[in-house]
Structure formats: structure tokens, C-alpha cells
Design a protein around this motif. Structure first.
Motif, PDB file in Angstrom:
ATOM      1  N   ALA A  52       0.821  -1.215   0.000  1.00 49.38           N
ATOM      2  CA  ALA A  52       0.000   0.000   0.000  1.00 49.38           C
ATOM      3  C   ALA A  52       0.857   1.268   0.000  1.00 49.38           C
ATOM      4  O   ALA A  52       0.394   2.337  -0.365  1.00 49.38           O
ATOM      5  CB  ALA A  52      -0.922   0.016   1.222  1.00 49.38           C
ATOM      6  N   TYR A  53       2.109   1.120   0.417  1.00 47.36           N
ATOM      7  CA  TYR A  53       3.008   2.261   0.565  1.00 47.36           C
ATOM      8  C   TYR A  53       3.843   2.453  -0.695  1.00 47.36           C
ATOM      9  O   TYR A  53       4.332   1.504  -1.274  1.00 47.36           O
ATOM     10  CB  TYR A  53       3.950   2.029   1.754  1.00 47.36           C
ATOM     11  CG  TYR A  53       3.257   2.006   3.093  1.00 47.36           C
ATOM     12  CD1 TYR A  53       3.258   3.127   3.909  1.00 47.36           C
ATOM     13  CD2 TYR A  53       2.625   0.858   3.551  1.00 47.36           C
ATOM     14  CE1 TYR A  53       2.641   3.107   5.149  1.00 47.36           C
ATOM     15  CE2 TYR A  53       1.999   0.827   4.787  1.00 47.36           C
ATOM     16  CZ  TYR A  53       2.008   1.956   5.584  1.00 47.36           C
ATOM     17  OH  TYR A  53       1.391   1.936   6.802  1.00 47.36           O
ATOM     18  N   GLY A  54       4.026   3.697  -1.092  1.00 48.42           N
ATOM     19  CA  GLY A  54       4.911   4.020  -2.204  1.00 48.42           C
ATOM     20  C   GLY A  54       4.184   4.140  -3.526  1.00 48.42           C
ATOM     21  O   GLY A  54       3.204   3.458  -3.780  1.00 48.42           O
ATOM     22  N   GLY A  55       4.667   5.050  -4.350  1.00 48.11           N
ATOM     23  CA  GLY A  55       4.060   5.269  -5.661  1.00 48.11           C
ATOM     24  C   GLY A  55       2.949   6.308  -5.602  1.00 48.11           C
ATOM     25  O   GLY A  55       2.446   6.650  -4.541  1.00 48.11           O
ATOM     26  N   MET A  56       2.590   6.788  -6.772  1.00 46.86           N
ATOM     27  CA  MET A  56       1.531   7.799  -6.844  1.00 46.86           C
ATOM     28  C   MET A  56       0.188   7.203  -6.432  1.00 46.86           C
ATOM     29  O   MET A  56      -0.139   6.081  -6.790  1.00 46.86           O
ATOM     30  CB  MET A  56       1.436   8.356  -8.260  1.00 46.86           C
ATOM     31  CG  MET A  56       2.574   9.282  -8.592  1.00 46.86           C
ATOM     32  SD  MET A  56       2.548   9.998 -10.255  1.00 46.86           S
ATOM     33  CE  MET A  56       0.850  10.114 -10.677  1.00 46.86           C
ATOM     34  N   GLY A  57      -0.572   7.958  -5.673  1.00 46.38           N
ATOM     35  CA  GLY A  57      -1.883   7.515  -5.236  1.00 46.38           C
ATOM     36  C   GLY A  57      -1.836   6.454  -4.151  1.00 46.38           C
ATOM     37  O   GLY A  57      -2.844   5.806  -3.883  1.00 46.38           O
ATOM     38  N   SER A  58      -0.682   6.292  -3.538  1.00 49.28           N
ATOM     39  CA  SER A  58      -0.528   5.261  -2.517  1.00 49.28           C
ATOM     40  C   SER A  58      -1.046   5.738  -1.163  1.00 49.28           C
ATOM     41  O   SER A  58      -1.450   6.892  -0.987  1.00 49.28           O
ATOM     42  CB  SER A  58       0.940   4.862  -2.389  1.00 49.28           C
ATOM     43  OG  SER A  58       1.679   5.914  -1.792  1.00 49.28           O
ATOM     44  N   PHE A  59      -0.985   4.845  -0.224  1.00 48.91           N
ATOM     45  CA  PHE A  59      -1.401   5.131   1.145  1.00 48.91           C
ATOM     46  C   PHE A  59      -0.604   6.303   1.725  1.00 48.91           C
ATOM     47  O   PHE A  59      -1.116   7.063   2.527  1.00 48.91           O
ATOM     48  CB  PHE A  59      -1.214   3.856   1.981  1.00 48.91           C
ATOM     49  CG  PHE A  59      -1.873   3.874   3.321  1.00 48.91           C
ATOM     50  CD1 PHE A  59      -3.186   4.246   3.483  1.00 48.91           C
ATOM     51  CD2 PHE A  59      -1.162   3.462   4.445  1.00 48.91           C
ATOM     52  CE1 PHE A  59      -3.792   4.245   4.725  1.00 48.91           C
ATOM     53  CE2 PHE A  59      -1.755   3.444   5.693  1.00 48.91           C
ATOM     54  CZ  PHE A  59      -3.069   3.842   5.840  1.00 48.91           C
ATOM     55  N   ASN A  60       0.643   6.456   1.281  1.00 48.98           N
ATOM     56  CA  ASN A  60       1.476   7.569   1.737  1.00 48.98           C
ATOM     57  C   ASN A  60       0.891   8.922   1.352  1.00 48.98           C
ATOM     58  O   ASN A  60       1.149   9.915   2.020  1.00 48.98           O
ATOM     59  CB  ASN A  60       2.882   7.487   1.123  1.00 48.98           C
ATOM     60  CG  ASN A  60       3.682   6.338   1.637  1.00 48.98           C
ATOM     61  OD1 ASN A  60       3.398   5.781   2.677  1.00 48.98           O
ATOM     62  ND2 ASN A  60       4.692   5.966   0.890  1.00 48.98           N
ATOM     63  N   ASP A  61       0.165   8.963   0.254  1.00 47.26           N
ATOM     64  CA  ASP A  61      -0.363  10.229  -0.270  1.00 47.26           C
ATOM     65  C   ASP A  61      -1.689  10.652   0.361  1.00 47.26           C
ATOM     66  O   ASP A  61      -2.133  11.782   0.144  1.00 47.26           O
ATOM     67  CB  ASP A  61      -0.573  10.128  -1.784  1.00 47.26           C
ATOM     68  CG  ASP A  61       0.718   9.930  -2.550  1.00 47.26           C
ATOM     69  OD1 ASP A  61       1.783  10.292  -2.022  1.00 47.26           O
ATOM     70  OD2 ASP A  61       0.662   9.397  -3.667  1.00 47.26           O
ATOM     71  N   LEU A  62      -2.304   9.774   1.107  1.00 48.52           N
ATOM     72  CA  LEU A  62      -3.641  10.052   1.636  1.00 48.52           C
ATOM     73  C   LEU A  62      -3.620  11.143   2.694  1.00 48.52           C
ATOM     74  O   LEU A  62      -2.785  11.138   3.600  1.00 48.52           O
ATOM     75  CB  LEU A  62      -4.230   8.765   2.237  1.00 48.52           C
ATOM     76  CG  LEU A  62      -5.659   8.850   2.738  1.00 48.52           C
ATOM     77  CD1 LEU A  62      -6.625   9.192   1.602  1.00 48.52           C
ATOM     78  CD2 LEU A  62      -6.052   7.531   3.387  1.00 48.52           C
ATOM     79  N   VAL A  63      -4.546  12.075   2.565  1.00 42.71           N
ATOM     80  CA  VAL A  63      -4.764  13.137   3.548  1.00 42.71           C
ATOM     81  C   VAL A  63      -6.223  13.053   3.966  1.00 42.71           C
ATOM     82  O   VAL A  63      -7.118  13.003   3.124  1.00 42.71           O
ATOM     83  CB  VAL A  63      -4.444  14.532   2.960  1.00 42.71           C
ATOM     84  CG1 VAL A  63      -4.740  15.628   3.966  1.00 42.71           C
ATOM     85  CG2 VAL A  63      -2.999  14.598   2.483  1.00 42.71           C
ATOM     86  N   LEU A  64      -6.451  13.028   5.261  1.00 43.50           N
ATOM     87  CA  LEU A  64      -7.816  12.930   5.787  1.00 43.50           C
ATOM     88  C   LEU A  64      -8.369  14.309   6.136  1.00 43.50           C
ATOM     89  O   LEU A  64      -7.635  15.295   6.175  1.00 43.50           O
ATOM     90  CB  LEU A  64      -7.834  12.039   7.029  1.00 43.50           C
ATOM     91  CG  LEU A  64      -7.336  10.608   6.842  1.00 43.50           C
ATOM     92  CD1 LEU A  64      -7.412   9.844   8.159  1.00 43.50           C
ATOM     93  CD2 LEU A  64      -8.107   9.887   5.755  1.00 43.50           C
TER      94      LEU A  64
END
Length: 105
Positions: A52-64
Motif C-alpha cells: 500500500a506504501y509508495g508510488g503515486m496515489g498510494s497510502f502515503n499520499d492520503l490526507v484525511l
């Protein structure tokens, strides 16, 4: 099941709940699937979680804490604290998963 796996299962529960409460169903389901695998002693849950981590649109990119009402963007009340808690859990889950993966050889 080791203590790190038990801790990761707990962190995944917290993440899933936080994500569900913010309406991020895709990622909440991802965390629940990883958690279910680990609860079944299926360590593919580690690989699944880490994917789920890494790359565009990944979990790392999520902002709540964002909302769109009538096409207008706004921040939900408490979004800063929400994202601080989320980021702490997200990072801790990755750290635990990495440690478990390394220990499995």
C-alpha cells in the motif's frame, strides 16, 4: 504470533476505524484485509500491507479531513490533529511490518 504482529494487528484496527470514520473506505478495507490475514497467521498480510506504501496515489499520499460540498473544497474541523494521529499510525504500521518482514528472513 509474536508481540510485534499483535501490535500491528492493533494498529491496523485503529487505522481502519480512523479511515472508516473519515469515509476512506478503499483504504479501510485494505487495512482490514491485511489485519484478517495476520489474524489467520497468514504472513502475506505483511506483504499486502507494505504494497500500500509508495508510488503515486498510494497510502502515503492520503490526507484525511477533506470534504467537498457542492463542489467546494473545505477542511473538516480538527483536520490537523486527525492527520497527525493518522500519520503516526500509518508510519508505525509500516515500521512494524518492516521489522516483522526482516525477522522472517
Amino acid at each position: 504470533m509474536g508481540p510485534k504482529t499483535e501490535e500491528l494487528i492493533s494498529v491496523l484496527e485503529q487505522l481502519a476505524t480512523l479511515l472508516e470514520n473519515d469515509g476512506a473506505t478503499h483504504w479501510s478495507l485494505w487495512m482490514r484485509k491485511a489485519q484478517a490475514r495476520l489474524l489467520d497467521s497468514d504472513y502475506s498480510g505483511i506483504t499486502y500491507l507494505l504494497s500500500a506504501y509508495g508510488g503515486m496515489g498510494s497510502f502515503n499520499d492520503l490526507v484525511l479531513g477533506q470534504s467537498y460540498d457542492g463542489g467546494v473544497f473545505s477542511w473538516k474541523p480538527g483536520h490537523v490533529e486527525l492527520n497527525q494521529r493518522f500519520d503516526k499510525l500509518r508510519c508505525y504500521a509500516a515500521q512494524l511490518a518492516d521489522a516483522i518482514k526482516r525477522s522472517q528472513g
